[in-house]
Design a protein around this motif. Structure first.
Motif, mmCIF file in Angstrom:
data_model
loop_
_atom_site.group_PDB
_atom_site.id
_atom_site.type_symbol
_atom_site.label_atom_id
_atom_site.label_comp_id
_atom_site.label_asym_id
_atom_site.label_seq_id
_atom_site.Cartn_x
_atom_site.Cartn_y
_atom_site.Cartn_z
ATOM 1 N N ALA A 1 0.823 -1.209 0.000
ATOM 2 C CA ALA A 1 0.000 0.000 0.000
ATOM 3 C C ALA A 1 0.857 1.259 0.000
ATOM 4 O O ALA A 1 0.478 2.288 -0.586
ATOM 5 C CB ALA A 1 -0.940 -0.007 1.202
ATOM 6 N N LEU A 2 2.017 1.200 0.661
ATOM 7 C CA LEU A 2 2.887 2.376 0.688
ATOM 8 C C LEU A 2 3.351 2.776 -0.700
ATOM 9 O O LEU A 2 3.663 3.943 -0.947
ATOM 10 C CB LEU A 2 4.115 2.114 1.581
ATOM 11 N N GLU A 3 3.411 1.821 -1.628
ATOM 12 C CA GLU A 3 3.831 2.109 -3.003
ATOM 13 C C GLU A 3 2.927 3.151 -3.652
ATOM 14 O O GLU A 3 3.373 3.942 -4.489
ATOM 15 C CB GLU A 3 3.805 0.826 -3.835
ATOM 16 N N ILE A 4 1.644 3.135 -3.281
ATOM 17 C CA ILE A 4 0.680 4.034 -3.933
ATOM 18 C C ILE A 4 0.046 5.027 -2.959
ATOM 19 O O ILE A 4 -0.805 5.823 -3.358
ATOM 20 C CB ILE A 4 -0.422 3.227 -4.637
ATOM 21 N N MET A 5 0.450 4.972 -1.705
ATOM 22 C CA MET A 5 -0.122 5.897 -0.726
ATOM 23 C C MET A 5 0.357 7.320 -0.985
ATOM 24 O O MET A 5 1.538 7.555 -1.238
ATOM 25 C CB MET A 5 0.283 5.457 0.684
ATOM 26 N N PRO A 6 -0.541 8.303 -0.927
ATOM 27 C CA PRO A 6 -0.116 9.699 -1.127
ATOM 28 C C PRO A 6 0.656 10.219 0.078
ATOM 29 O O PRO A 6 0.620 9.632 1.164
ATOM 30 C CB PRO A 6 -1.446 10.438 -1.285
ATOM 31 N N GLU A 7 1.356 11.319 -0.108
ATOM 32 C CA GLU A 7 1.971 11.992 1.025
ATOM 33 C C GLU A 7 0.878 12.331 2.035
ATOM 34 O O GLU A 7 -0.204 12.798 1.678
ATOM 35 C CB GLU A 7 2.664 13.281 0.576
ATOM 36 N N ALA A 8 1.154 12.058 3.300
ATOM 37 C CA ALA A 8 0.127 12.252 4.319
ATOM 38 C C ALA A 8 0.769 12.458 5.678
ATOM 39 O O ALA A 8 1.952 12.178 5.880
ATOM 40 C CB ALA A 8 -0.815 11.040 4.364
ATOM 41 N N SER A 9 -0.039 12.938 6.601
ATOM 42 C CA SER A 9 0.369 13.049 8.000
ATOM 43 C C SER A 9 -0.708 12.417 8.856
ATOM 44 O O SER A 9 -1.898 12.473 8.522
ATOM 45 C CB SER A 9 0.563 14.513 8.395
ATOM 46 N N GLY A 10 -0.279 11.797 9.962
ATOM 47 C CA GLY A 10 -1.233 11.114 10.829
ATOM 48 C C GLY A 10 -0.867 11.240 12.281
ATOM 49 O O GLY A 10 0.305 11.417 12.624
ATOM 50 N N ALA A 11 -1.874 11.135 13.140
ATOM 51 C CA ALA A 11 -1.661 11.253 14.587
ATOM 52 C C ALA A 11 -2.487 10.215 15.324
ATOM 53 O O ALA A 11 -3.561 9.817 14.871
ATOM 54 C CB ALA A 11 -2.039 12.652 15.071
ATOM 55 N N ALA A 12 -1.965 9.784 16.463
ATOM 56 C CA ALA A 12 -2.662 8.855 17.350
ATOM 57 C C ALA A 12 -2.701 9.473 18.734
ATOM 58 O O ALA A 12 -1.659 9.829 19.296
ATOM 59 C CB ALA A 12 -1.941 7.512 17.386
ATOM 60 N N LEU A 13 -3.891 9.613 19.283
ATOM 61 C CA LEU A 13 -4.076 10.264 20.582
ATOM 62 C C LEU A 13 -4.724 9.287 21.550
ATOM 63 O O LEU A 13 -5.733 8.646 21.219
ATOM 64 C CB LEU A 13 -4.933 11.522 20.422
ATOM 65 N N GLY A 14 -4.148 9.161 22.741
ATOM 66 C CA GLY A 14 -4.721 8.300 23.766
ATOM 67 C C GLY A 14 -5.972 8.944 24.340
ATOM 68 O O GLY A 14 -5.887 9.834 25.193
ATOM 69 N N PHE A 15 -7.129 8.505 23.837
ATOM 70 C CA PHE A 15 -8.383 9.178 24.188
ATOM 71 C C PHE A 15 -8.693 9.063 25.676
ATOM 72 O O PHE A 15 -9.175 10.019 26.298
ATOM 73 C CB PHE A 15 -9.526 8.609 23.353
ATOM 74 N N ASP A 16 -8.411 7.926 26.278
ATOM 75 C CA ASP A 16 -8.682 7.752 27.711
ATOM 76 C C ASP A 16 -7.850 8.718 28.547
ATOM 77 O O ASP A 16 -8.319 9.245 29.558
ATOM 78 C CB ASP A 16 -8.398 6.309 28.124
ATOM 79 N N ARG A 17 -6.612 8.949 28.128
ATOM 80 C CA ARG A 17 -5.764 9.899 28.862
ATOM 81 C C ARG A 17 -6.312 11.317 28.749
ATOM 82 O O ARG A 17 -6.300 12.076 29.723
ATOM 83 C CB ARG A 17 -4.332 9.845 28.333
ATOM 84 N N LEU A 18 -6.786 11.683 27.557
ATOM 85 C CA LEU A 18 -7.361 13.015 27.383
ATOM 86 C C LEU A 18 -8.582 13.187 28.282
ATOM 87 O O LEU A 18 -8.729 14.209 28.959
ATOM 88 C CB LEU A 18 -7.744 13.222 25.917
ATOM 89 N N VAL A 19 -9.462 12.184 28.299
ATOM 90 C CA VAL A 19 -10.648 12.261 29.155
ATOM 91 C C VAL A 19 -10.242 12.299 30.628
ATOM 92 O O VAL A 19 -10.833 13.030 31.435
ATOM 93 C CB VAL A 19 -11.590 11.077 28.875
ATOM 94 N N MET A 20 -9.235 11.519 30.999
ATOM 95 C CA MET A 20 -8.751 11.509 32.374
ATOM 96 C C MET A 20 -8.359 12.917 32.821
ATOM 97 O O MET A 20 -8.755 13.373 33.910
ATOM 98 C CB MET A 20 -7.544 10.570 32.500
#
Length: 327
Positions: free
Chosen positions: A291-310
């Motif tokens: 998939a990386l062969e055809i994936m466009p340039e991109a940015s991504g993030a992962a946020l620990g939702f439980d920590r934010l709610v905490m």
């Protein structure tokens, strides 16, 4: 409940930004290929009840989301339930919710702005002006400070991190170890460069982040950013940042690497390290590399939702804001 209100508010914000909500499958052929992440493993049986194939509960929806980017999706988010083994404590739980989102064609600095919005939105929804945790306070409505990892090492530990990095991002263990020892950090003879780096982060840097206002810690060494692309003009560091509030790591974000050959090399190195330390390795998801062969340039993030709610709810442990935590 505060958790439900924050979930609705965050979902509404993403929908207003024209994101599509997706649901990544939990069972994957590879749970991720980072040396220190540990997965739950299961065996699929055939109709005859015979062992047929090994699967893992994913540690992140990242591989699936990037396959969707390769398939043509441009702005996606997932309230993903994920699983990580060997993790239990006030900030860790074996099953938790990862809010993950991706923007095709966007620089990773855009995700820094997203993080600032989500912090303020969670606080506003919970009706709080300040986050607090273990005696540290943070104003989630103020713009986060942006600090490079090298600047943080110098400021909080007196360590010249870049002196231990070669022009292409190679690492010099002895140089970093000497600086860490001078900063009062205990370094074992068999500690690798990555081990020393982690000790400086944990002992000297993290406790000082996200005080007064949130901190965006950016430009990690390439050796500490297995899925991120190098920074243009400085291949020693990568387009990776982490978001901190009250000393708590909330999010991890990348300018995504889209070179499948380089990604395979990094995965292999990570699995070699995992085998050295833990005596095990996870398979590589070949469909993901394709998939990386055809994936466009991109940015991504992962946020620990439980920590934010905490933090927004004023709780002291993530399991206090989960509906039914693992006993």
């Amino acid at each position: 409940m505060v958790r439900n209100r924050i979930t609705r508010a965050v979902r509404g914000w993403f929908e207003d930004q024209d994101f599509v909500e997706v649901e990544a499958a939990a069972l994957q052929v590879s749970p991720g290929n980072e040396a220190h992440l540990h997965a739950f493993q299961t065996t699929m049986l055939s109709l005859a009840g015979e062992p047929d194939q090994t699967f893992y509960l994913h540690t992140s929806p990242e591989f699936a989301c990037k396959k969707l980017l390769a398939a043509g999706e441009a702005k996606i988010f997932d309230f993903a339930r994920v699983w990580r083994n060997r993790e239990r404590g006030p900030l860790h739980h074996p099953e938790f919710v990862m809010l993950e989102w991706y923007r095709a064609g966007a620089p990773y600095q855009t995700l820094m702005d997203d993080c600032a919005v989500l912090l303020s939105l969670a606080a506003e929804t919970a009706g709080t002006r300040r986050f607090s945790f273990r005696g540290l306070e943070c104003d989630p409505h103020q713009p986060p400070e942006r600090l490079t990892v090298a600047e943080a090492f110098e400021r909080h530990a007196g360590v010249d991190l870049l002196a231990s990095l070669g022009p292409g991002g190679g690492t010099d263990r002895d140089t970093l170890a000497a600086s860490a020892k001078a900063a009062g950090i205990r370094v074992a003879d068999d500690d690798s460069w990555a081990d020393v780096f982690s000790k400086v982060i944990v002992e000297k840097v993290e406790p000082n982040l996200g005080q007064g206002h949130a901190t965006i810690l950016c430009e990690y060494p390439v050796a500490e950013a297995a899925l991120a692309r190098p920074k243009p003009g400085d291949p020693r560091v990568a387009e990776r940042f982490e978001l901190y509030a009250c000393g708590v790591e909330l999010a991890n974000a990348f300018g995504e690497l889209t070179d499948p050959a380089e990604q395979r090399r990094r995965f292999a190195a990570e699995m070699d390290e995992k085998a050295r330390i833990y005596g095990e390795r996870y398979p590589i998801d070949e469909d993901f590399l394709a998939a990386l062969e055809i994936m466009p340039e991109a940015s991504g993030a992962a946020l620990g939702f439980d920590r934010l709610v905490m933090l927004a709810a004023g709780a002291s442990r993530v399991d206090q804001v989960m509906w039914v935590p693992v006993a």
